[in-house]
Design a protein around this motif. Structure first.
Motif, PDB file in Angstrom:
ATOM      1  N   LEU A 118       0.829  -1.208   0.000  1.00 45.21           N
ATOM      2  CA  LEU A 118       0.000   0.000   0.000  1.00 45.21           C
ATOM      3  C   LEU A 118       0.866   1.262   0.000  1.00 45.21           C
ATOM      4  O   LEU A 118       0.488   2.281  -0.568  1.00 45.21           O
ATOM      5  CB  LEU A 118      -0.935   0.029   1.216  1.00 45.21           C
ATOM      6  CG  LEU A 118      -2.128  -0.903   1.183  1.00 45.21           C
ATOM      7  CD1 LEU A 118      -2.847  -0.872   2.533  1.00 45.21           C
ATOM      8  CD2 LEU A 118      -3.083  -0.526   0.066  1.00 45.21           C
ATOM      9  N   GLY A 119       2.014   1.170   0.622  1.00 39.45           N
ATOM     10  CA  GLY A 119       2.888   2.333   0.731  1.00 39.45           C
ATOM     11  C   GLY A 119       3.754   2.602  -0.480  1.00 39.45           C
ATOM     12  O   GLY A 119       4.303   3.697  -0.624  1.00 39.45           O
ATOM     13  N   VAL A 120       3.869   1.619  -1.383  1.00 38.95           N
ATOM     14  CA  VAL A 120       4.771   1.786  -2.539  1.00 38.95           C
ATOM     15  C   VAL A 120       4.536   3.097  -3.285  1.00 38.95           C
ATOM     16  O   VAL A 120       5.492   3.847  -3.537  1.00 38.95           O
ATOM     17  CB  VAL A 120       4.705   0.563  -3.485  1.00 38.95           C
ATOM     18  CG1 VAL A 120       5.427   0.849  -4.803  1.00 38.95           C
ATOM     19  CG2 VAL A 120       5.310  -0.660  -2.818  1.00 38.95           C
ATOM     20  N   GLU A 146      14.080   5.773  -6.571  1.00 39.15           N
ATOM     21  CA  GLU A 146      14.620   5.602  -5.227  1.00 39.15           C
ATOM     22  C   GLU A 146      13.489   5.661  -4.204  1.00 39.15           C
ATOM     23  O   GLU A 146      12.409   6.178  -4.482  1.00 39.15           O
ATOM     24  CB  GLU A 146      15.649   6.695  -4.946  1.00 39.15           C
ATOM     25  CG  GLU A 146      16.759   6.687  -5.967  1.00 39.15           C
ATOM     26  CD  GLU A 146      18.123   6.735  -5.353  1.00 39.15           C
ATOM     27  OE1 GLU A 146      18.232   6.887  -4.128  1.00 39.15           O
ATOM     28  OE2 GLU A 146      19.078   6.603  -6.113  1.00 39.15           O
ATOM     29  N   LYS A 147      13.762   5.161  -3.016  1.00 39.87           N
ATOM     30  CA  LYS A 147      12.773   5.185  -1.942  1.00 39.87           C
ATOM     31  C   LYS A 147      12.996   6.412  -1.069  1.00 39.87           C
ATOM     32  O   LYS A 147      14.126   6.750  -0.748  1.00 39.87           O
ATOM     33  CB  LYS A 147      12.895   3.939  -1.059  1.00 39.87           C
ATOM     34  CG  LYS A 147      12.501   2.674  -1.725  1.00 39.87           C
ATOM     35  CD  LYS A 147      12.665   1.493  -0.775  1.00 39.87           C
ATOM     36  CE  LYS A 147      12.291   0.225  -1.502  1.00 39.87           C
ATOM     37  NZ  LYS A 147      13.249  -0.832  -1.324  1.00 39.87           N
ATOM     38  N   ASN A 148      11.880   7.031  -0.674  1.00 39.09           N
ATOM     39  CA  ASN A 148      11.954   8.061   0.348  1.00 39.09           C
ATOM     40  C   ASN A 148      12.073   7.322   1.672  1.00 39.09           C
ATOM     41  O   ASN A 148      11.110   6.694   2.129  1.00 39.09           O
ATOM     42  CB  ASN A 148      10.709   8.951   0.314  1.00 39.09           C
ATOM     43  CG  ASN A 148      10.733  10.011   1.390  1.00 39.09           C
ATOM     44  OD1 ASN A 148      11.025   9.739   2.556  1.00 39.09           O
ATOM     45  ND2 ASN A 148      10.403  11.231   1.004  1.00 39.09           N
ATOM     46  N   MET A 197       7.901   5.503  -3.039  1.00 40.39           N
ATOM     47  CA  MET A 197       8.751   5.429  -4.242  1.00 40.39           C
ATOM     48  C   MET A 197       8.752   6.780  -4.938  1.00 40.39           C
ATOM     49  O   MET A 197       7.706   7.344  -5.239  1.00 40.39           O
ATOM     50  CB  MET A 197       8.262   4.338  -5.202  1.00 40.39           C
ATOM     51  CG  MET A 197       8.529   2.937  -4.712  1.00 40.39           C
ATOM     52  SD  MET A 197      10.245   2.564  -4.274  1.00 40.39           S
ATOM     53  CE  MET A 197      11.044   2.635  -5.858  1.00 40.39           C
ATOM     54  N   MET A 198       9.948   7.290  -5.190  1.00 39.87           N
ATOM     55  CA  MET A 198      10.069   8.586  -5.851  1.00 39.87           C
ATOM     56  C   MET A 198      10.169   8.378  -7.370  1.00 39.87           C
ATOM     57  O   MET A 198      10.400   7.255  -7.832  1.00 39.87           O
ATOM     58  CB  MET A 198      11.292   9.330  -5.307  1.00 39.87           C
ATOM     59  CG  MET A 198      11.164   9.605  -3.798  1.00 39.87           C
ATOM     60  SD  MET A 198      12.471  10.595  -3.075  1.00 39.87           S
ATOM     61  CE  MET A 198      13.918   9.600  -3.312  1.00 39.87           C
ATOM     62  N   GLU A 199       9.992   9.442  -8.107  1.00 37.04           N
ATOM     63  CA  GLU A 199       9.996   9.359  -9.571  1.00 37.04           C
ATOM     64  C   GLU A 199      11.316   8.833 -10.134  1.00 37.04           C
ATOM     65  O   GLU A 199      11.338   8.204 -11.185  1.00 37.04           O
ATOM     66  CB  GLU A 199       9.659  10.722 -10.174  1.00 37.04           C
ATOM     67  CG  GLU A 199       8.207  11.094  -9.973  1.00 37.04           C
ATOM     68  CD  GLU A 199       7.868  12.438 -10.593  1.00 37.04           C
ATOM     69  OE1 GLU A 199       8.629  12.918 -11.460  1.00 37.04           O
ATOM     70  OE2 GLU A 199       6.836  12.998 -10.200  1.00 37.04           O
TER      71      GLU A 199
END
Length: 170
Positions: free
Chosen positions: A122-124, A133-135, A128-130
């Motif tokens: 649900l959090g993806v 990479e992951k915040n 997930m940034m453009e």
């Protein structure tokens, strides 16, 4: 051994903290053994992935899957034992009752694993940034949140279904 370590430290507590421990003993012991289960899982995961399996030329995904699966099985067996014996102090009078506890424990852990995966999925879109990479902070919020939800679910499933006090007729 682990219980003796816990009891050693409980004896060192000042009276007000000892009273608090007595009031919430089951939950505190559950968390204590949960931390130990996490340590067992981590040791097995790294031992298998970077020890045993590192000498075999397998794909990284297969290696990680096997290490994670083996660690999960070992951790669930460890968690079942300590939850049964030290947290909920369940006494089984038959093999049938023991098998029921084991089956429901494993089923609950599979359910909590699915909850964990579901919450993280649900959090993806949020973490997930453009650039792909992951915040980290949003990821951490979801990770921590799913850990809280899963821990509470596992505790209540264990207390009220798996290791609930049985009537003598059952």
């Amino acid at each position: 051994m682990f219980d003796a370590i816990l009891q050693f430290f409980v004896k060192l507590l000042p009276k007000p903290l000892k009273n608090l421990y007595d009031k919430f003993e089951e939950l505190i012991v559950y968390i204590y053994y949960g931390v130990l289960t996490t340590i067992v899982n981590t040791i097995v995961q790294f031992g298998v992935e970077f020890g045993i399996l590192s000498h075999i030329n397998w794909s990284e995904r297969l290696e990680n899957f096997l290490a994670t699966s083996i660690a999960w099985v070992v951790a669930v067996v460890f968690a079942f034992y300590v939850n049964k014996k030290y947290v909920f102090k369940s006494k089984t009078e038959s093999t049938k009752q023991l098998m029921w506890e084991l089956w429901t424990f494993i089923s609950a852990r599979l359910l909590s694993w699915a909850m964990s995966v579901g919450i993280m999925q649900l959090g993806v879109p949020l973490y997930m940034m453009e650039n792909g990479e992951k915040n980290f902070w949003i990821y951490f919020i979801f990770y921590f949140g799913q850990q809280v939800v899963v821990t509470l679910a596992n505790y209540f499933l264990s207390k009220f279904i798996i290791f609930k006090k049985q009537n003598k007729e059952n």
